[in-house]
Design a protein around this motif. Structure first.
Motif, PDB file in Angstrom:
ATOM      1  N   GLU A  70       0.832  -1.206   0.000  1.00  0.00           N
ATOM      2  CA  GLU A  70       0.000   0.000   0.000  1.00  0.00           C
ATOM      3  C   GLU A  70       0.869   1.260   0.000  1.00  0.00           C
ATOM      4  O   GLU A  70       0.614   2.203  -0.751  1.00  0.00           O
ATOM      5  CB  GLU A  70      -0.931  -0.005   1.216  1.00  0.00           C
ATOM      6  N   LEU A  71       1.898   1.285   0.832  1.00  0.00           N
ATOM      7  CA  LEU A  71       2.789   2.446   0.874  1.00  0.00           C
ATOM      8  C   LEU A  71       3.509   2.654  -0.461  1.00  0.00           C
ATOM      9  O   LEU A  71       3.617   3.778  -0.952  1.00  0.00           O
ATOM     10  CB  LEU A  71       3.817   2.284   1.996  1.00  0.00           C
ATOM     11  N   LEU A  72       3.992   1.572  -1.042  1.00  0.00           N
ATOM     12  CA  LEU A  72       4.659   1.679  -2.339  1.00  0.00           C
ATOM     13  C   LEU A  72       3.689   2.184  -3.410  1.00  0.00           C
ATOM     14  O   LEU A  72       4.045   3.027  -4.236  1.00  0.00           O
ATOM     15  CB  LEU A  72       5.236   0.326  -2.750  1.00  0.00           C
ATOM     16  N   GLY A  73       2.479   1.672  -3.381  1.00  0.00           N
ATOM     17  CA  GLY A  73       1.463   2.113  -4.346  1.00  0.00           C
ATOM     18  C   GLY A  73       1.135   3.587  -4.195  1.00  0.00           C
ATOM     19  O   GLY A  73       1.006   4.317  -5.185  1.00  0.00           O
ATOM     20  N   GLN A  74       0.986   4.048  -2.956  1.00  0.00           N
ATOM     21  CA  GLN A  74       0.700   5.464  -2.722  1.00  0.00           C
ATOM     22  C   GLN A  74       1.865   6.336  -3.184  1.00  0.00           C
ATOM     23  O   GLN A  74       1.655   7.402  -3.770  1.00  0.00           O
ATOM     24  CB  GLN A  74       0.392   5.710  -1.244  1.00  0.00           C
ATOM     25  N   HIS A 115       2.222   9.556  -6.603  1.00  0.00           N
ATOM     26  CA  HIS A 115       2.617  10.968  -6.492  1.00  0.00           C
ATOM     27  C   HIS A 115       3.252  11.507  -7.771  1.00  0.00           C
ATOM     28  O   HIS A 115       3.116  12.682  -8.085  1.00  0.00           O
ATOM     29  CB  HIS A 115       3.558  11.187  -5.307  1.00  0.00           C
ATOM     30  N   ASP A 116       3.959  10.664  -8.477  1.00  0.00           N
ATOM     31  CA  ASP A 116       4.604  11.069  -9.738  1.00  0.00           C
ATOM     32  C   ASP A 116       4.738   9.820 -10.601  1.00  0.00           C
ATOM     33  O   ASP A 116       5.806   9.220 -10.660  1.00  0.00           O
ATOM     34  CB  ASP A 116       5.968  11.703  -9.462  1.00  0.00           C
ATOM     35  N   PRO A 117       3.663   9.418 -11.264  1.00  0.00           N
ATOM     36  CA  PRO A 117       3.663   8.145 -11.997  1.00  0.00           C
ATOM     37  C   PRO A 117       4.758   8.005 -13.059  1.00  0.00           C
ATOM     38  O   PRO A 117       5.092   6.901 -13.449  1.00  0.00           O
ATOM     39  CB  PRO A 117       2.280   8.103 -12.649  1.00  0.00           C
ATOM     40  N   THR A 118       5.324   9.110 -13.515  1.00  0.00           N
ATOM     41  CA  THR A 118       6.359   9.019 -14.547  1.00  0.00           C
ATOM     42  C   THR A 118       7.773   9.016 -13.967  1.00  0.00           C
ATOM     43  O   THR A 118       8.730   8.778 -14.693  1.00  0.00           O
ATOM     44  CB  THR A 118       6.237  10.192 -15.547  1.00  0.00           C
ATOM     45  N   GLY A 119       7.920   9.268 -12.675  1.00  0.00           N
ATOM     46  CA  GLY A 119       9.245   9.272 -12.049  1.00  0.00           C
ATOM     47  C   GLY A 119       9.825   7.880 -11.990  1.00  0.00           C
ATOM     48  O   GLY A 119       9.111   6.903 -11.764  1.00  0.00           O
ATOM     49  N   ALA A 146       8.454   1.674  -7.624  1.00  0.00           N
ATOM     50  CA  ALA A 146       7.561   1.439  -6.484  1.00  0.00           C
ATOM     51  C   ALA A 146       6.268   0.780  -6.946  1.00  0.00           C
ATOM     52  O   ALA A 146       5.770  -0.147  -6.296  1.00  0.00           O
ATOM     53  CB  ALA A 146       7.268   2.758  -5.762  1.00  0.00           C
ATOM     54  N   ALA A 147       5.734   1.220  -8.073  1.00  0.00           N
ATOM     55  CA  ALA A 147       4.504   0.625  -8.603  1.00  0.00           C
ATOM     56  C   ALA A 147       4.724  -0.837  -8.978  1.00  0.00           C
ATOM     57  O   ALA A 147       3.876  -1.698  -8.690  1.00  0.00           O
ATOM     58  CB  ALA A 147       4.026   1.417  -9.819  1.00  0.00           C
ATOM     59  N   THR A 148       5.858  -1.128  -9.590  1.00  0.00           N
ATOM     60  CA  THR A 148       6.180  -2.506  -9.970  1.00  0.00           C
ATOM     61  C   THR A 148       6.297  -3.394  -8.738  1.00  0.00           C
ATOM     62  O   THR A 148       5.749  -4.504  -8.704  1.00  0.00           O
ATOM     63  CB  THR A 148       7.495  -2.538 -10.772  1.00  0.00           C
ATOM     64  N   LEU A 149       7.005  -2.898  -7.719  1.00  0.00           N
ATOM     65  CA  LEU A 149       7.177  -3.692  -6.499  1.00  0.00           C
ATOM     66  C   LEU A 149       5.850  -3.881  -5.769  1.00  0.00           C
ATOM     67  O   LEU A 149       5.580  -4.965  -5.248  1.00  0.00           O
ATOM     68  CB  LEU A 149       8.216  -3.044  -5.592  1.00  0.00           C
ATOM     69  N   ALA A 150       5.010  -2.857  -5.743  1.00  0.00           N
ATOM     70  CA  ALA A 150       3.689  -2.986  -5.120  1.00  0.00           C
ATOM     71  C   ALA A 150       2.875  -4.053  -5.843  1.00  0.00           C
ATOM     72  O   ALA A 150       2.240  -4.903  -5.203  1.00  0.00           O
ATOM     73  CB  ALA A 150       2.960  -1.648  -5.131  1.00  0.00           C
ATOM     74  N   ALA A 151       2.902  -4.026  -7.160  1.00  0.00           N
ATOM     75  CA  ALA A 151       2.155  -5.018  -7.942  1.00  0.00           C
ATOM     76  C   ALA A 151       2.668  -6.432  -7.672  1.00  0.00           C
ATOM     77  O   ALA A 151       1.875  -7.373  -7.553  1.00  0.00           O
ATOM     78  CB  ALA A 151       2.258  -4.690  -9.425  1.00  0.00           C
TER      79      ALA A 151
END
Length: 83
Positions: free
Chosen positions: A52-56, A60-64, A70-75
């Motif tokens: 959840e923290l990684l997803g949040q 904040h900056d989906p292109t960073g 972080a999105a990949t690791l959350a998934a």
């Protein structure tokens, strides 16, 4: 790199020059981690919190570069948890 330096930085992160190189290094480590032996390091509840923290953070900056990682690791966490 001396033996004591290698022990202090076993993943080679101290030599990175900028955020992009840092993100690239972390991405390579994450891919390596997918091939390594699995060891339980946290409870299922802790894994949900981390995902959840990684997803949040990713939102904040989906292109960073760090946010994309972080999105990949959350998934991956959610996938392993069956969520």
């Amino acid at each position: 790199m001396t033996d004591s330096t290698a022990r202090q930085d076993p993943f080679g992160l101290t030599g990175v020059r900028d955020q992009q190189e840092y993100a690239d290094t972390l991405r390579r480590l994450a891919e390596q981690g997918r091939r390594d032996r699995c060891v339980a390091l946290m409870s299922e509840t802790e894994a949900h919190v981390m995902a959840e923290l990684l997803g949040q953070y990713a939102l904040h900056d989906p292109t960073g570069p760090l946010n994309q990682l972080a999105a990949t690791l959350a998934a991956r966490l959610y996938s392993r948890l069956g969520a």
